[in-house]
Design an enzyme around this catalytic site. Structure first.
Site, PDB file in Angstrom:
ATOM      1  N   GLU A 250       0.812  -1.233   0.000  1.00  0.00           N
ATOM      2  CA  GLU A 250       0.000   0.000   0.000  1.00  0.00           C
ATOM      3  C   GLU A 250       0.837   1.270   0.000  1.00  0.00           C
ATOM      4  O   GLU A 250       0.766   2.081   0.933  1.00  0.00           O
ATOM      5  CB  GLU A 250      -0.959  -0.003   1.189  1.00  0.00           C
ATOM      6  CG  GLU A 250      -2.011  -1.093   1.102  1.00  0.00           C
ATOM      7  CD  GLU A 250      -3.102  -0.965   2.149  1.00  0.00           C
ATOM      8  OE1 GLU A 250      -2.849  -0.373   3.222  1.00  0.00           O
ATOM      9  OE2 GLU A 250      -4.213  -1.462   1.897  1.00  0.00           O
TER      10      GLU A 250
ATOM     11  N   GLU B  85      -6.596  -7.992  -0.598  1.00  0.00           N
ATOM     12  CA  GLU B  85      -6.991  -7.991   0.813  1.00  0.00           C
ATOM     13  C   GLU B  85      -8.442  -7.558   0.957  1.00  0.00           C
ATOM     14  O   GLU B  85      -8.921  -6.700   0.226  1.00  0.00           O
ATOM     15  CB  GLU B  85      -6.165  -6.971   1.618  1.00  0.00           C
ATOM     16  CG  GLU B  85      -4.718  -7.273   1.811  1.00  0.00           C
ATOM     17  CD  GLU B  85      -4.046  -6.174   2.663  1.00  0.00           C
ATOM     18  OE1 GLU B  85      -4.734  -5.509   3.467  1.00  0.00           O
ATOM     19  OE2 GLU B  85      -2.846  -5.972   2.479  1.00  0.00           O
TER      20      GLU B  85
HETATM   21  C1  GLA Z   1      -4.076  -2.701   4.935  1.00  0.00           C
HETATM   22  C2  GLA Z   1      -2.685  -3.290   4.982  1.00  0.00           C
HETATM   23  C3  GLA Z   1      -2.568  -4.482   5.859  1.00  0.00           C
HETATM   24  C4  GLA Z   1      -3.388  -4.314   7.098  1.00  0.00           C
HETATM   25  C5  GLA Z   1      -4.818  -4.047   6.730  1.00  0.00           C
HETATM   26  C6  GLA Z   1      -5.741  -3.924   7.901  1.00  0.00           C
HETATM   27  O1  GLA Z   1      -4.796  -3.031   3.858  1.00  0.00           O
HETATM   28  O2  GLA Z   1      -2.176  -3.580   3.701  1.00  0.00           O
HETATM   29  O3  GLA Z   1      -1.207  -4.629   6.175  1.00  0.00           O
HETATM   30  O4  GLA Z   1      -2.897  -3.261   7.839  1.00  0.00           O
HETATM   31  O5  GLA Z   1      -4.868  -2.830   6.050  1.00  0.00           O
HETATM   32  O6  GLA Z   1      -7.020  -3.568   7.498  1.00  0.00           O
END
Ligand code: GLA
Ligand code: ZN
Length: 679
Positions: free
Chosen positions: A151, A311
């Site tokens: 991210e 995710e």
């Molecule tokens: C993000 C991150 C993860 C985690 C999630 C929690 O998407 O990429 O590492 O922190 O949020 O929601």
């Protein structure tokens, strides 16, 4: 294909952090993964400090073991490079890795996503680590993709960045004279005589807080800083990508994006990524059409190529204001929604809940209870079994859309930096308003960039195209002349790529296509409304009301009130073989549904089918057939009449044309259609 290997199913799994646990727990994880039908794990997302305990030492022993273990259990690996959080020793020894915030505050070690993208130390060691990982694991067949950092995001305003910004500007503009021109520095006596006089735009210089958002005195400078910051992070991504490609050119590389994430121009990023992956975390109460639009945006980044849902949470996100549970069925529903819009994976953060720090209450397949007897586990297990049963029939499916909505990051930045005309100017909200209308009508739509080819579409909507840059007007002109239908709204066509107004009357370069001249625009304070009639119905007008003249267009509706009562509020213009529509104000959902319905009809675009309001409908097709997805987002059981015969793949039930399928709340149906004809 989103990851290497046979596309034998929709991949199912997610972030797995065994390094936080004893080895005894790993074995139990493997048992539980098997139960839940997990086939893919994302490893090594935050392990830099473990992999490189000091500047000259690398230690892969634990990661070797982890890989051995997951491989022995037949799992595919999405291998992260661990560079989204630098080690503490690095911050201490090389403070240039630390970021400086918007207010000028230099950070100390802490948190994550914490490295200055222009730090020579960060770039050097991040690429080195990525290269070492690829070199070491080049022959591990389990590695199906590289997941660079995590991210990417945020901004930095440090001295590294200031220096790099000057070089970026020099490269882009060549001379100070040109820089002064594009930034219009004659305003407020800002003329620069030396590149060293240029400083970063932040709270210490051009920017300030205004009504809860950041504003700027010089849009041109701030806009370029956003471009520069996005490019700087992209360069970090590219350095790592290059490092891994050197050893594993056959393994695709990605980084997990975040949907409508304003700081990074993902359309530019996508050109450098092998496939798109993204993280979907809707806030409690978010509308399904918001997620739908975001999936479509992600699919559009690579012109419709399938993407990876990297995710989502199985149940709760710990960082929302109220960490509401996903209701029974919702995790499954939203997983299929991603697939329905083009994802070839259903992946999660995370596999096992950590016991410390800020994510210990984030949802996971394996809860703190440590066993499989939980609601969340059972729901994941059921979904895992379904995806296994579906097998390889869905991956690779494409969405055919005849309508497109244009989304442009430069435009987003510029429109919302604009000082005036209204605090209520909100680009993504405007896009959503239009998207919703298509969504409710069951008309598939692509979210495209100004660089994309328009020729495959019958309708292109570009609401709030405040910045019409780099020849996009000419592309639109040719598109409409050749028979395309085009739709835009108020606050369009004002500026060119440097945010300099194109003089001669709004909407400037779009004026001939639309056949109008916007002389003035009235911003209505929040709560104030005008109105207009369209097809005999009165609709509200809010936010902005353009006062426009017809220059060949016809008025389809006129304002009802104020000194501009009778002025056109909605116009249509025959241009070449096509038609161009202009919506001069903002209205309500009913209006957009009516308008988009009519415009689509005029453009020869028909809905996929009729369905009850809360049923989402999409189609994906591949070499195996045409697949109709029905998603019940509502709270009631619904009956959906099928337009053609097909087999429902989750139940194996066959339905004839005209037969009704009964869908419980939150339920999903995926039909392989027998004879789906192009609508
Ligand atoms: C993000 C991150 C993860 C985690 C999630 C929690 O998407 O990429 O590492 O922190 O949020 O929601
Ligand atoms: Zn910096």
């Amino acid at each position: 294909m989103v990851m290497t290997g046979k596309a034998d199913k929709i991949l199912f799994g997610g972030d797995y952090n065994p390094e936080q646990w004893d080895e005894a727990v790993w074995e139990e994880d493997m048992r539980l993964f098997k139960l839940a039908h997990i086939d893919t794990v994302t490893l090594n997302v935050f392990s830099w400090a473990a992999l490189q305990p000091d500047e000259n030492t690398y230690d892969f022993a634990k990661l070797d073991k982890i890989l051995d273990r997951v491989e022995a259990n037949g799992l595919k690996v999405c291998m992260a490079t661990s560079t989204a959080a630098h080690p503490a020793w690095m911050a201490r020894k090389y403070p240039d890795v630390l970021r400086t915030e918007h207010n000028g505050m230099r950070r100390k070690f802490g948190s994550r996503h914490n490295s200055c993208p222009n730090s020579p130390t960060y770039r050097k060691y991040a690429a080195a680590l990525a290269g070492k990982l690829a070199e070491r694991y080049r022959n591990r067949e389990s590695i199906a993709a590289w997941h660079v950092a995590n991210e990417y995001g945020g901004e930095c305003y440090c001295e590294n960045c200031e220096k790099a910004f000057r070089s970026w500007l020099k490269e882009k503009y060549g001379t100070l004279e040109e820089l002064n021109r594009v930034w219009d520095t004659a305003f407020w006596g800002h003329t620069f005589y030396d590149w060293e006089e240029v400083v970063v735009p932040n709270l210490q210089s051009e920017e300030f807080y205004w009504e809860g958002s950041i504003r700027t005195n010089f849009q041109g400078i701030s806009l370029d800083y956003r471009r520069f910051n996005s490019d700087s992070m992209l360069e970090c991504y590219r350095l790592e990508q290059e490092a891994v490609k050197k050893y594993t050119p056959h393994i695709p590389v990605t980084t997990n994006l975040m949907g409508f994430y304003k700081p990074l121009d993902y359309q530019k990023w996508a050109q450098n990524m092998d496939f798109i992956s993204w993280d979907n975390y809707p806030a409690y109460g978010a509308l399904p059409e918001q997620a739908a639009m975001t999936h479509d945006l992600m699919r559009g980044l690579k012109q419709g190529m399938p993407f990876a849902l990297m995710e989502q949470t199985p149940s709760v996100s710990n960082w929302h204001t109220y960490c509401a549970l996903k209701r029974p069925g919702v995790m499954r529903l939203w997983s299929y929604q991603a697939v329905a819009h083009g994802s070839d994976t259903v992946m999660f953060f995370q596999m096992r809940r950590s016991i410390g720090a800020c994510e210990k209450y984030h949802g996971a397949l394996i809860d703190h209870a440590g066993h499989e007897h939980t609601r969340v586990f059972r729901e994941m297990e059921t979904l895992g079994a379904e995806l296994e049963k579906l097998g390889g029939v869905l991956p690779g499916g494409r969405t055919k859309a005849k309508a497109a909505i244009v989304m442009d990051w430069d435009n987003w930045w510029a429109a919302e930096y604009s000082a005036g005309p209204s605090r209520l100017i909100n680009y993504t909200e405007e896009l959503l308003t239009y998207y919703k209308a298509f969504y409710r009508l069951n008309i598939p739509v692509d979210m495209i960039s100004v660089e994309d080819d328009l020729s495959g579409y019958q309708l292109v909507a570009a609401p709030m195209l405040y910045m019409c840059k780099g020849g996009f007007d000419e592309k639109l002109r040719q598109f409409v002349a050749a028979g395309g239908h085009f739709l835009t709204s108020y606050f369009s066509g004002y500026v060119e790529e440097h945010d300099l107004v194109v003089t001669g009357g709004y909407p400037a370069r779009l004026r001939d296509i639309l056949g109008i001249w916007v002389e003035e625009s009235d911003a209505l304070p929040e709560g104030n409304k005008n109105c207009f009639s369209y097809n005999g119905i009165r609709y509200p007008a809010s936010v902005m009301c353009d006062l426009l003249h017809l220059e060949g267009a016809e008025a389809l509706g006129a304002y009802g009130e104020d000194f501009y009562a009778g002025y056109p509020a909605l116009t249509a213009h025959d241009f070449g073989k096509g038609k161009a529509y202009y919506v001069a104000t903002r209205s309500d959902e009913a209006f957009y549904k009516e308008l988009i319905g009519q415009v689509c009809e005029g453009a020869g675009i028909r809905p996929l089918m009729d369905a009850p309001e809360r049923i989402e409908v999409t189609v994906r097709e591949n070499g195996n057939g045409v697949f109709l997805f029905l998603l019940n987002h509502g709270e009631d059981t619904e009956e959906v009449m099928l337009p053609a015969a097909g087999e429902e793949l989750l139940t194996g039930i066959r339905y004839g044309a005209g037969e009704k399928i009964v869908m419980e709340k939150k339920d999903v149906a995926i039909l392989k259609m027998d004879g789906w004809t192009e609508r």
